[in-house]
Design a protein around this motif. Structure first.
Motif, PDB file in Angstrom:
ATOM      1  N   LEU A 182     -63.644 -17.968 -41.837  1.00  0.00           N
ATOM      2  CA  LEU A 182     -62.935 -16.855 -42.463  1.00  0.00           C
ATOM      3  C   LEU A 182     -61.458 -16.922 -42.076  1.00  0.00           C
ATOM      4  CD1 LEU A 182     -65.507 -14.008 -41.709  1.00  0.00           C
ATOM      5  CD2 LEU A 182     -65.293 -15.390 -43.761  1.00  0.00           C
ATOM      6  N   PRO A 183     -60.574 -16.412 -42.939  1.00  0.00           N
ATOM      7  CA  PRO A 183     -59.146 -16.475 -42.614  1.00  0.00           C
ATOM      8  C   PRO A 183     -58.776 -15.504 -41.481  1.00  0.00           C
ATOM      9  CG  PRO A 183     -59.480 -15.260 -44.645  1.00  0.00           C
ATOM     10  CD  PRO A 183     -60.817 -15.818 -44.260  1.00  0.00           C
ATOM     11  N   GLU A 184     -57.743 -15.875 -40.725  1.00  0.00           N
ATOM     12  CA  GLU A 184     -57.257 -15.011 -39.644  1.00  0.00           C
ATOM     13  C   GLU A 184     -56.565 -13.796 -40.254  1.00  0.00           C
ATOM     14  OE1 GLU A 184     -57.765 -15.377 -36.472  1.00  0.00           O
ATOM     15  OE2 GLU A 184     -58.763 -17.319 -36.645  1.00  0.00           O
ATOM     16  N   ASN A 185     -56.681 -12.655 -39.583  1.00  0.00           N
ATOM     17  CA  ASN A 185     -56.084 -11.433 -40.122  1.00  0.00           C
ATOM     18  C   ASN A 185     -54.994 -10.853 -39.219  1.00  0.00           C
ATOM     19  OD1 ASN A 185     -56.157 -10.019 -42.472  1.00  0.00           O
ATOM     20  ND2 ASN A 185     -57.860  -8.698 -41.915  1.00  0.00           N
ATOM     21  N   PHE A 186     -54.928 -11.325 -37.967  1.00  0.00           N
ATOM     22  CA  PHE A 186     -53.905 -10.832 -37.036  1.00  0.00           C
ATOM     23  C   PHE A 186     -53.266 -12.006 -36.324  1.00  0.00           C
ATOM     24  CE2 PHE A 186     -56.473  -7.098 -37.631  1.00  0.00           C
ATOM     25  CZ  PHE A 186     -55.546  -6.073 -37.645  1.00  0.00           C
ATOM     26  N   TRP A 227     -49.864  -8.519 -39.146  1.00  0.00           N
ATOM     27  CA  TRP A 227     -50.819  -7.402 -39.129  1.00  0.00           C
ATOM     28  C   TRP A 227     -51.540  -7.369 -40.469  1.00  0.00           C
ATOM     29  CZ3 TRP A 227     -51.704  -3.246 -35.586  1.00  0.00           C
ATOM     30  CH2 TRP A 227     -52.437  -2.192 -36.101  1.00  0.00           C
ATOM     31  N   HIS A 228     -52.878  -7.386 -40.451  1.00  0.00           N
ATOM     32  CA  HIS A 228     -53.668  -7.377 -41.681  1.00  0.00           C
ATOM     33  C   HIS A 228     -53.109  -8.418 -42.667  1.00  0.00           C
ATOM     34  CE1 HIS A 228     -56.402  -4.611 -44.313  1.00  0.00           C
ATOM     35  NE2 HIS A 228     -56.785  -5.853 -44.278  1.00  0.00           N
ATOM     36  N   ILE A 229     -53.047  -9.655 -42.201  1.00  0.00           N
ATOM     37  CA  ILE A 229     -52.357 -10.730 -42.911  1.00  0.00           C
ATOM     38  C   ILE A 229     -52.945 -10.978 -44.302  1.00  0.00           C
ATOM     39  CG2 ILE A 229     -51.800 -13.200 -42.835  1.00  0.00           C
ATOM     40  CD1 ILE A 229     -52.015 -12.943 -39.758  1.00  0.00           C
ATOM     41  N   THR A 230     -54.288 -10.940 -44.412  1.00  0.00           N
ATOM     42  CA  THR A 230     -54.873 -11.288 -45.714  1.00  0.00           C
ATOM     43  C   THR A 230     -54.544 -10.234 -46.767  1.00  0.00           C
ATOM     44  OG1 THR A 230     -57.009 -10.300 -45.135  1.00  0.00           O
ATOM     45  CG2 THR A 230     -56.750 -12.651 -44.734  1.00  0.00           C
ATOM     46  N   LEU A 231     -54.403  -8.968 -46.330  1.00  0.00           N
ATOM     47  CA  LEU A 231     -53.984  -7.931 -47.287  1.00  0.00           C
ATOM     48  C   LEU A 231     -52.528  -8.163 -47.704  1.00  0.00           C
ATOM     49  CD1 LEU A 231     -54.433  -5.244 -48.813  1.00  0.00           C
ATOM     50  CD2 LEU A 231     -53.608  -4.075 -46.774  1.00  0.00           C
ATOM     51  N   LEU A 263     -67.118  -4.598 -44.820  1.00  0.00           N
ATOM     52  CA  LEU A 263     -66.612  -3.303 -44.343  1.00  0.00           C
ATOM     53  C   LEU A 263     -65.086  -3.253 -44.278  1.00  0.00           C
ATOM     54  CD1 LEU A 263     -69.215  -2.611 -41.510  1.00  0.00           C
ATOM     55  CD2 LEU A 263     -69.185  -1.708 -43.834  1.00  0.00           C
ATOM     56  N   SER A 264     -64.453  -4.269 -43.707  1.00  0.00           N
ATOM     57  CA  SER A 264     -62.993  -4.205 -43.522  1.00  0.00           C
ATOM     58  C   SER A 264     -62.319  -5.556 -43.711  1.00  0.00           C
ATOM     59  CB  SER A 264     -62.653  -3.691 -42.122  1.00  0.00           C
ATOM     60  OG  SER A 264     -63.234  -2.447 -41.907  1.00  0.00           O
ATOM     61  N   GLY A 265     -62.786  -6.344 -44.652  1.00  0.00           N
ATOM     62  CA  GLY A 265     -62.145  -7.635 -44.888  1.00  0.00           C
ATOM     63  C   GLY A 265     -62.584  -8.650 -43.828  1.00  0.00           C
ATOM     64  N   PRO A 266     -61.906  -9.776 -43.662  1.00  0.00           N
ATOM     65  CA  PRO A 266     -60.674 -10.180 -44.339  1.00  0.00           C
ATOM     66  C   PRO A 266     -60.899 -10.512 -45.824  1.00  0.00           C
ATOM     67  CG  PRO A 266     -61.539 -11.995 -43.041  1.00  0.00           C
ATOM     68  CD  PRO A 266     -62.398 -10.815 -42.745  1.00  0.00           C
ATOM     69  N   ILE A 267     -59.784 -10.606 -46.571  1.00  0.00           N
ATOM     70  CA  ILE A 267     -59.832 -10.980 -47.975  1.00  0.00           C
ATOM     71  C   ILE A 267     -59.581 -12.478 -48.056  1.00  0.00           C
ATOM     72  CG2 ILE A 267     -58.918 -10.520 -50.282  1.00  0.00           C
ATOM     73  CD1 ILE A 267     -57.684  -7.912 -49.068  1.00  0.00           C
ATOM     74  N   ALA A 268     -60.669 -13.250 -48.091  1.00  0.00           N
ATOM     75  CA  ALA A 268     -60.507 -14.701 -48.179  1.00  0.00           C
ATOM     76  C   ALA A 268     -60.078 -15.057 -49.595  1.00  0.00           C
ATOM     77  CB  ALA A 268     -61.817 -15.387 -47.843  1.00  0.00           C
ATOM     78  N   ARG A 269     -59.677 -16.318 -49.811  1.00  0.00           N
ATOM     79  CA  ARG A 269     -59.416 -16.763 -51.178  1.00  0.00           C
ATOM     80  C   ARG A 269     -60.625 -17.580 -51.632  1.00  0.00           C
ATOM     81  NH1 ARG A 269     -54.899 -15.969 -53.620  1.00  0.00           N
ATOM     82  NH2 ARG A 269     -55.048 -17.779 -54.970  1.00  0.00           N
ATOM     83  N   LEU A 270     -60.988 -17.427 -52.903  1.00  0.00           N
ATOM     84  CA  LEU A 270     -62.217 -18.034 -53.402  1.00  0.00           C
ATOM     85  C   LEU A 270     -62.215 -19.553 -53.203  1.00  0.00           C
ATOM     86  CD1 LEU A 270     -64.934 -17.534 -54.879  1.00  0.00           C
ATOM     87  CD2 LEU A 270     -63.738 -18.098 -56.982  1.00  0.00           C
ATOM     88  N   GLU A 271     -61.057 -20.196 -53.430  1.00  0.00           N
ATOM     89  CA  GLU A 271     -61.038 -21.658 -53.330  1.00  0.00           C
ATOM     90  C   GLU A 271     -61.330 -22.130 -51.894  1.00  0.00           C
ATOM     91  OE1 GLU A 271     -58.487 -19.772 -54.383  1.00  0.00           O
ATOM     92  OE2 GLU A 271     -56.527 -20.546 -53.775  1.00  0.00           O
ATOM     93  N   ASP A 272     -61.024 -21.285 -50.893  1.00  0.00           N
ATOM     94  CA  ASP A 272     -61.361 -21.632 -49.510  1.00  0.00           C
ATOM     95  C   ASP A 272     -62.818 -21.308 -49.209  1.00  0.00           C
ATOM     96  OD1 ASP A 272     -58.690 -22.250 -49.167  1.00  0.00           O
ATOM     97  OD2 ASP A 272     -58.189 -20.211 -48.526  1.00  0.00           O
TER      98      ASP A 272
END
Lengths: 565, 80
Positions: free
Chosen positions: A256-260, A276-280, A149-158
């Motif tokens: 999952l990666p932190e986003n804030f 703020w919205h770090i992964t984006l 729904l709203s992320g976070p956007i992880a990286r595939l290698e992680d």
């Protein structure tokens, strides 16, 4: 299903149990895929509306295979452009809205996030930094139900190793920490965001009326209050959602990666985007900002103009980010507005040291006033930019007229002033709590005895709980009368009530922040040898609290707030 | 194959030039937080400098994920 529904709570519990008991490999991949499919299906409760979305993701995998075959050639740019073009078409951006789509209604839920995940794989596989993932891994990564729904956007290698291998069982303490996050998230989304939403809904008609009648002073006040509340609302909603999914992920063995990262501590507008919205931000940095700046630098870069090329790259990045957020023209305005913000910030960083000298600028940065003012200006700028998310066309049109523009600008200035005062007050209260009320008293030998420690933690807990209770009552009383306060009563009364409300909210936030560590300290001191068992006891108590929260959530949200007070 | 010492020497040259500080001596552990002014803009200036100096190209993932100078040296040695 939404995150605050009872259905999701059950679904999450089932997911955690399945992902923890089933082994790694095919079992884990298969289970995840079923969970992802079920969650996706729950968004529409029909198969047909999902077909374009699934088609997009399948096409994405074809692009990944194509990228793998023609590494590092111009084909890669075409593949990226192709995916973006299909995305723009499916999202029905105004430019292409005349193009035909399908003969049925379809959903684009999570499509924006899917685009960024797919592009990350296409680019990295195409450039040789990443091996092409297996098809099932790809699907689990792009469709992951926690991030849909709203992320976070992880990286595939992680992400990839976690869907392949079942991680070791967590300790009680880890379970406790994760459960805490989920609970905190639900408090943020179901309680704080619900209160803020009520506020925003109350203020919106006030703002419209002020614009129509051109009431300047009233308009400025309402606008400042509205944008400020909206920012708070978005923060508790969004970062609360993150707490929930990251917590559930940790329980299920998916990190999952932190986003804030405390965005309200941002030093300046550039700093804000690493909080703020770090992964984006990271995604945009990897694949847009870096690429644009590198391309500009290779062609036009000299020692002296890199800073200006940087300003251009920042502007492009933020304009794209704005357009990514939504399809109407107002999101382009949002992007341009944010782009202007980072450019101004950047130019200030170039020019200020030239005017003030390197040391003068350094001294300025050390000053408490500068920090508070800069932070307030940063957050207020974001708050005003976020108007794009709720402003109606009629309200936007009024903003172009002189009176409307004055309300807009005046609102920003008022917000910066209020933010600076609030910043000083907040830090002051926090320092008082930290250094006076809850300061650990050093005993003669520098060591603290266990009994004293228990009593001190108990005192912190008691004061915190008491503060929360009293402040909650204040908030409740003022809330109940809010409509009346805004409509009829005198200005002094209104301002007093608002100040009271703000103070009470601050006290709640600070005290709630103190309760968890106090409980943890008390627990560690009281059960030094039985840390694990004690964690289990606290986990039980939290479960009770969670059940309460769930029961309350069954009733509708406004009723829930009413009951909560 | 380039030697690490040689790479460090040439990197020091680039770093001193970009950050305008002749006292910089990078090690494997030197990271963005250790050098004043190493922000997202300086990072790309640095990458451009390194790409020119060692006649190589870095991918988007490499440019984005470099955590310290050590990783940068590994990359240069591997390509050189």
């Amino acid at each position: 299903m939404t995150l605050t529904s009872l259905g999701f709570v059950g679904f999450a519990a089932l997911s955690i149990i399945l992902l923890r008991i089933l082994p790694g490999g095919g079992w884990r991949q298969g289970t995840l895929l079923c969970l992802d499919a079920a969650f996706l299906y729950s968004q529409t409760l029909a198969l047909l509306p999902l077909v374009p979305l699934i088609g997009f993701v399948l096409l994405g995998y074809v692009a990944v295979i194509a990228a793998e075959r023609r590494r590092a050639s111009h084909g890669l740019g075409l593949l990226v452009l192709g995916m973006v073009a299909i995305f723009v078409w499916l999202k029905r951006y105004p430019l292409v809205s005349a193009l035909p789509t399908f003969g049925f209604a379809f959903t684009v839920v999570g499509l924006s996030y899917m685009l960024f995940r797919i592009l990350h794989i296409v680019i990295d596989v195409g450039q040789g930094s990443l091996n092409r993932p297996r098809f099932v891994t790809y699907l689990n990564y792009v469709f992951n139900f926690l991030c849909l729904l709203s992320g976070p956007i992880a990286r595939l290698e992680d992400f990839e190793p976690q869907v392949r291998v079942r991680p070791p069982s967590p300790t009680w303490r880890e379970v406790d920490a994760a459960a805490q996050r989920v609970l905190r998230g639900y408090v943020m989304v179901a309680v704080l965001a619900a209160i803020a939403t009520n506020f925003v809904d109350l203020l919106k008609p006030e703002f419209s009326a002020a614009l129509v009648h051109g009431e300047l002073a009233h308009g400025v006040r309402v606008y400042a209050l509205l944008t400020g509340t909206y920012l708070f609302n978005l923060y508790v909603n969004f970062s609360g959602y993150m707490e929930i999914v990251i917590g559930i992920g940790a329980l299920a063995g998916l990190t999952l990666p932190e986003n804030f990262n405390f965005p309200f501590l941002s030093k300046n507008f550039l700093d804000l985007w690493s909080r703020w919205h770090i992964t984006l931000s990271n995604w945009l940095k990897f694949y847009l900002f870096n690429a644009v700046l590198k391309a500009l630098g290779e062609r036009f870069g000299t020692r002296s103009n890199m800073a200006y090329l940087g300003a251009i790259a920042f502007f492009v990045t933020f304009a794209v980010m704005g357009i990514w957020h939504g399809t109407t023209y107002i999101f382009f305005v949002y992007g341009v507005f944010l782009g202007a913000g980072v450019t101004i910030n950047r130019l200030w960083q170039i020019w200020a040291p030239q005017w003030l000298g390197k040391n003068g600028y350094k001294n300025l940065q050390q000053s408490q006033w500068y920090f508070q003012l800069s932070r307030a200006a940063t957050l207020s700028y974001l708050a005003v930019a976020l108007s794009s998310f709720w402003i109606t066309d009629a309200q936007a049109a009024a903003l172009i007229r002189p009176a409307g523009l004055a309300i807009f600008l005046g609102g920003y200035v008022a917000l910066v002033a209020a933010g600076t005062v609030a910043g000083f007050a907040w830090d002051g209260i926090n320092a008082f709590f930290r250094e006076r009320l809850f300061a650990p008293r050093a005993s003669a030998d520098g060591e603290q005895s266990g009994g004293l420690e228990v009593r001190r933690a108990g005192r912190v807990l008691l004061i915190s709980l008491l503060a929360v209770a009293v402040a909650s009552m204040v908030v409740a009383l003022v809330s109940l009368d809010l409509t009346g306060i805004l409509a009829g009563s005198s200005r002094v009364r209104r301002l007093t009530m608002l100040a009271l409300m703000a103070g009470a909210c601050a006290a709640i936030l600070i005290s709630v922040g103190r309760i968890e560590p106090a409980v943890a300290r008390w627990r560690d001191a009281a059960f030094p040898r039985h840390g694990q068992d004690a964690a289990a006891i606290w986990l039980g108590l939290r479960a009770l609290l969670a059940i309460n929260l769930v029961l309350l959530m069954v009733s509708s949200i406004p009723e829930f707030i009413y009951k909560a007070f | 194959m380039l030697k690490r010492e040689e790479v460090v020497d040439r990197l020091n040259h680039i770093f001193r030039d970009i950050f305008d500080d002749d006292d910089i001596c990078v090690t494997d552990n030197t990271a963005a937080a250790d050098i004043e002014g190493w922000d997202s803009l300086a990072h790309i200036t640095l990458i451009l400098g390194v790409e020119r100096e060692f006649r190589m190209k870095m991918t988007a993932a490499e440019v984005g994920s470099l955590k310290n100078v050590g990783q940068m040296i590994d990359l240069i040695v591997a390509r050189g």
